[in-house]
Write a protein that holds these residues in place. Structure first.
Motif, PDB file in Angstrom:
ATOM      1  N   THR A 196       0.751  -1.112   0.106  1.00  0.00           N
ATOM      2  CA  THR A 196       0.019   0.162  -0.211  1.00  0.00           C
ATOM      3  C   THR A 196       0.751   1.301   0.176  1.00  0.00           C
ATOM      4  N   ILE A 197       1.811   1.494   0.874  1.00  0.00           N
ATOM      5  CA  ILE A 197       2.562   2.687   1.023  1.00  0.00           C
ATOM      6  C   ILE A 197       3.214   3.048  -0.391  1.00  0.00           C
ATOM      7  N   PRO A 198       4.052   1.993  -1.103  1.00  0.00           N
ATOM      8  CA  PRO A 198       4.728   2.490  -2.119  1.00  0.00           C
ATOM      9  C   PRO A 198       3.660   2.882  -3.466  1.00  0.00           C
ATOM     10  N   VAL A 199       2.469   2.044  -3.478  1.00  0.00           N
ATOM     11  CA  VAL A 199       1.547   2.488  -4.383  1.00  0.00           C
ATOM     12  C   VAL A 199       0.714   3.800  -4.241  1.00  0.00           C
ATOM     13  N   GLY A 200       0.437   3.851  -2.874  1.00  0.00           N
ATOM     14  CA  GLY A 200      -0.204   5.266  -2.485  1.00  0.00           C
ATOM     15  C   GLY A 200       0.785   6.362  -2.792  1.00  0.00           C
ATOM     16  N   MET A 201       1.902   6.120  -2.307  1.00  0.00           N
ATOM     17  CA  MET A 201       2.924   7.472  -2.463  1.00  0.00           C
ATOM     18  C   MET A 201       3.353   7.803  -3.900  1.00  0.00           C
ATOM     19  N   LEU A 202       3.441   6.660  -4.667  1.00  0.00           N
ATOM     20  CA  LEU A 202       3.771   7.048  -6.189  1.00  0.00           C
ATOM     21  C   LEU A 202       2.521   7.868  -6.908  1.00  0.00           C
TER      22      LEU A 202
ATOM     23  N   GLY B 195       0.048   9.567  -5.290  1.00  0.00           N
ATOM     24  CA  GLY B 195      -0.189  10.942  -4.513  1.00  0.00           C
ATOM     25  C   GLY B 195       0.920  11.922  -5.263  1.00  0.00           C
ATOM     26  N   ILE B 196       2.263  11.458  -5.212  1.00  0.00           N
ATOM     27  CA  ILE B 196       3.267  12.640  -5.512  1.00  0.00           C
ATOM     28  C   ILE B 196       3.280  12.865  -7.118  1.00  0.00           C
ATOM     29  N   SER B 197       2.866  11.774  -7.768  1.00  0.00           N
ATOM     30  CA  SER B 197       2.602  12.086  -9.125  1.00  0.00           C
ATOM     31  C   SER B 197       1.585  12.940  -9.378  1.00  0.00           C
ATOM     32  N   ALA B 198       0.442  12.663  -8.919  1.00  0.00           N
ATOM     33  CA  ALA B 198      -0.761  13.457  -9.099  1.00  0.00           C
ATOM     34  C   ALA B 198      -0.319  15.117  -8.695  1.00  0.00           C
ATOM     35  N   GLY B 199       0.446  15.224  -7.456  1.00  0.00           N
ATOM     36  CA  GLY B 199       0.681  16.505  -7.148  1.00  0.00           C
ATOM     37  C   GLY B 199       1.622  17.158  -7.764  1.00  0.00           C
ATOM     38  N   TYR B 200       2.485  16.494  -8.411  1.00  0.00           N
ATOM     39  CA  TYR B 200       3.667  17.083  -8.932  1.00  0.00           C
ATOM     40  C   TYR B 200       3.506  17.530 -10.408  1.00  0.00           C
ATOM     41  N   LEU B 201       2.655  16.436 -11.050  1.00  0.00           N
ATOM     42  CA  LEU B 201       2.467  16.604 -12.553  1.00  0.00           C
ATOM     43  C   LEU B 201       1.375  17.657 -13.017  1.00  0.00           C
ATOM     44  N   GLY B 202       0.102  17.484 -11.890  1.00  0.00           N
ATOM     45  CA  GLY B 202      -0.998  18.110 -12.091  1.00  0.00           C
ATOM     46  C   GLY B 202      -1.771  17.914 -13.432  1.00  0.00           C
ATOM     47  N   GLY B 203      -2.527  18.808 -13.883  1.00  0.00           N
ATOM     48  CA  GLY B 203      -3.240  18.589 -15.266  1.00  0.00           C
ATOM     49  C   GLY B 203      -4.172  17.462 -15.137  1.00  0.00           C
ATOM     50  N   TRP B 204      -4.159  16.977 -16.367  1.00  0.00           N
ATOM     51  CA  TRP B 204      -5.012  15.616 -16.640  1.00  0.00           C
ATOM     52  C   TRP B 204      -4.671  14.450 -15.869  1.00  0.00           C
ATOM     53  N   THR B 205      -3.133  14.381 -15.820  1.00  0.00           N
ATOM     54  CA  THR B 205      -2.820  13.465 -15.090  1.00  0.00           C
ATOM     55  C   THR B 205      -3.214  13.294 -13.380  1.00  0.00           C
ATOM     56  N   GLU B 206      -3.362  14.484 -12.780  1.00  0.00           N
ATOM     57  CA  GLU B 206      -3.855  14.761 -11.637  1.00  0.00           C
ATOM     58  C   GLU B 206      -5.402  14.280 -11.457  1.00  0.00           C
ATOM     59  N   ARG B 207      -6.219  14.755 -12.397  1.00  0.00           N
ATOM     60  CA  ARG B 207      -7.521  14.652 -12.521  1.00  0.00           C
ATOM     61  C   ARG B 207      -7.838  13.084 -12.402  1.00  0.00           C
ATOM     62  N   VAL B 208      -7.128  12.340 -13.477  1.00  0.00           N
ATOM     63  CA  VAL B 208      -7.276  10.916 -13.775  1.00  0.00           C
ATOM     64  C   VAL B 208      -6.954   9.976 -12.690  1.00  0.00           C
ATOM     65  N   LEU B 209      -5.815  10.433 -11.860  1.00  0.00           N
ATOM     66  CA  LEU B 209      -5.252   9.833 -10.547  1.00  0.00           C
ATOM     67  C   LEU B 209      -6.123  10.076  -9.549  1.00  0.00           C
TER      68      LEU B 209
ATOM     69  N   LEU C 296      -5.707  -3.540  -1.832  1.00  0.00           N
ATOM     70  CA  LEU C 296      -6.337  -2.874  -2.912  1.00  0.00           C
ATOM     71  C   LEU C 296      -7.213  -1.623  -2.458  1.00  0.00           C
ATOM     72  N   THR C 297      -7.536  -2.065  -0.961  1.00  0.00           N
ATOM     73  CA  THR C 297      -8.663  -0.991  -0.494  1.00  0.00           C
ATOM     74  C   THR C 297      -7.922  -0.054   0.536  1.00  0.00           C
ATOM     75  N   SER C 298      -6.487  -0.252   0.583  1.00  0.00           N
ATOM     76  CA  SER C 298      -6.018   0.466   1.936  1.00  0.00           C
ATOM     77  C   SER C 298      -5.133   1.584   1.441  1.00  0.00           C
ATOM     78  N   TRP C 299      -4.594   1.689   0.074  1.00  0.00           N
ATOM     79  CA  TRP C 299      -3.755   2.628  -0.409  1.00  0.00           C
ATOM     80  C   TRP C 299      -4.514   4.208  -0.616  1.00  0.00           C
ATOM     81  N   PRO C 300      -5.753   4.199  -1.118  1.00  0.00           N
ATOM     82  CA  PRO C 300      -6.021   5.635  -1.430  1.00  0.00           C
ATOM     83  C   PRO C 300      -5.598   6.746  -0.475  1.00  0.00           C
ATOM     84  N   PRO C 301      -6.080   6.557   1.142  1.00  0.00           N
ATOM     85  CA  PRO C 301      -5.569   7.349   2.185  1.00  0.00           C
ATOM     86  C   PRO C 301      -4.101   8.178   1.635  1.00  0.00           C
ATOM     87  N   PHE C 302      -3.317   7.179   1.696  1.00  0.00           N
ATOM     88  CA  PHE C 302      -1.790   7.421   1.645  1.00  0.00           C
ATOM     89  C   PHE C 302      -1.677   8.426   0.288  1.00  0.00           C
ATOM     90  N   ALA C 303      -2.386   8.045  -0.725  1.00  0.00           N
ATOM     91  CA  ALA C 303      -2.222   8.725  -2.159  1.00  0.00           C
ATOM     92  C   ALA C 303      -2.852  10.327  -1.723  1.00  0.00           C
TER      93      ALA C 303
END
Length: 285
Positions: A97-103, A105-119, A155-162
């Motif tokens: 959960t931690i690697p998936v959620g962090m990957l 979350g950080i990708s969405a916050g840093y890249l922004g735009g449509w990537t953030e919206r989809v993620l 599968l249901t534990s990673w979203p809070p980390f993201a």
């Protein structure tokens, strides 16, 4: 003004002592849990799977500290061995959960735009799903077992980390620290995982510690419903399920593994609370 500083100095040491005490107690309980799981073969007085029908449903005594179950197995030995699948399941869930959620979350916050919206829409979809129900459905499809149970709960534990990683990345994106890193030619993945990730890790560790109590309860729920580790392996949730059949007459059969679940949940909750006070500055005052 003098009185103000005096009051602050008076209040600070007890608060700091409370942080240290909570973290120390939680850490000590987790250490006991780990030692029990590691040295279970030497600590257990009986084989946890050895059946003795002549000794079934005996109450706690000097020979059987926690009594025996419906198959005459020593409950103290089974509780000790039950710490192993529980801690293994928790470790697998955290690794997933931690690697998936962090990957995400950080990708969405840093890249922004449509990537953030989809993620983030994907994250919202998973957040809207009831954890245990989805886990039960997945285990029903994949089959019961330790690994499948870990995959289902992960599968249901990673979203809070993201979501947490995204919020912190958005706050850091315009910081002077990252601006200085960009001036040195650091961008892209190197900036995301070399500079942003270390700053997001303390809060992720705190969230992980705070969520472990709930994960232990969820894993016990899977075992209780027969979807976790399969018999005859000792697992606390399945042991509670066995004890629930005779709980009014032989209460100790369910109370022994139930107390172990309570002990583990309390240990991780105390540790998470202490880490939050220690690492999260928003809770430090």
């Amino acid at each position: 003004m003098t009185q103000h500083f005096s009051d602050a100095e008076t209040l600070t040491p007890p608060r700091r002592r409370r942080r240290v005490t909570t973290l120390a107690i939680g850490g000590s309980l987790i250490a006991v849990l780990l030692l029990v799981a590691l040295f279970a073969p030497w600590l257990a007085p009986f084989d946890p799977n050895a059946q003795q029908m002549s000794a079934r449903l005996l109450p706690p005594s000097a020979l059987h500290w926690f009594g025996t179950d419906g198959f005459g197995r020593d409950l103290f030995s089974r509780v000790l061995y039950g710490a192993r699948p529980t801690l293994l399941l928790v470790s697998l869930i955290l690794v997933l959960t931690i690697p998936v959620g962090m990957l995400i979350g950080i990708s969405a916050g840093y890249l922004g735009g449509w990537t953030e919206r989809v993620l983030m829409r994907i994250t919202d979809i998973f957040l809207s799903l009831p954890n245990l129900v989805i886990a039960l459905a997945l285990v029903a499809m994949l089959g019961p077992g330790l690994l499948n149970g870990a995959l289902a709960l992960a599968l249901t534990s990673w979203p809070p980390f993201a979501r947490q990683a995204r919020a912190e990345t958005l706050a850091l994106r315009r910081s002077d620290y990252l601006a200085a890193a960009r001036m040195q030619g650091i961008n892209g993945l190197r900036l995301m995982f070399g500079h942003i990730l270390p700053l997001c890790m303390p809060s992720a560790v705190v969230r992980a510690a705070l969520s472990l109590g709930g994960i232990i309860l969820a894993s016990a729920g899977l075992g209780f419903l027969g979807m976790g580790v399969q018999p005859p392996t000792a697992e606390w949730g399945s042991m509670v399920a066995e004890g629930s059949k005779v709980i009014f007459d032989q209460w100790w059969v369910a109370a022994a593994p139930g107390g172990a679940i309570l002990f583990a949940s309390l240990a991780f909750n105390l540790t998470g609370d202490g880490l939050r006070d220690r690492l999260d500055t928003r809770h430090g005052h």
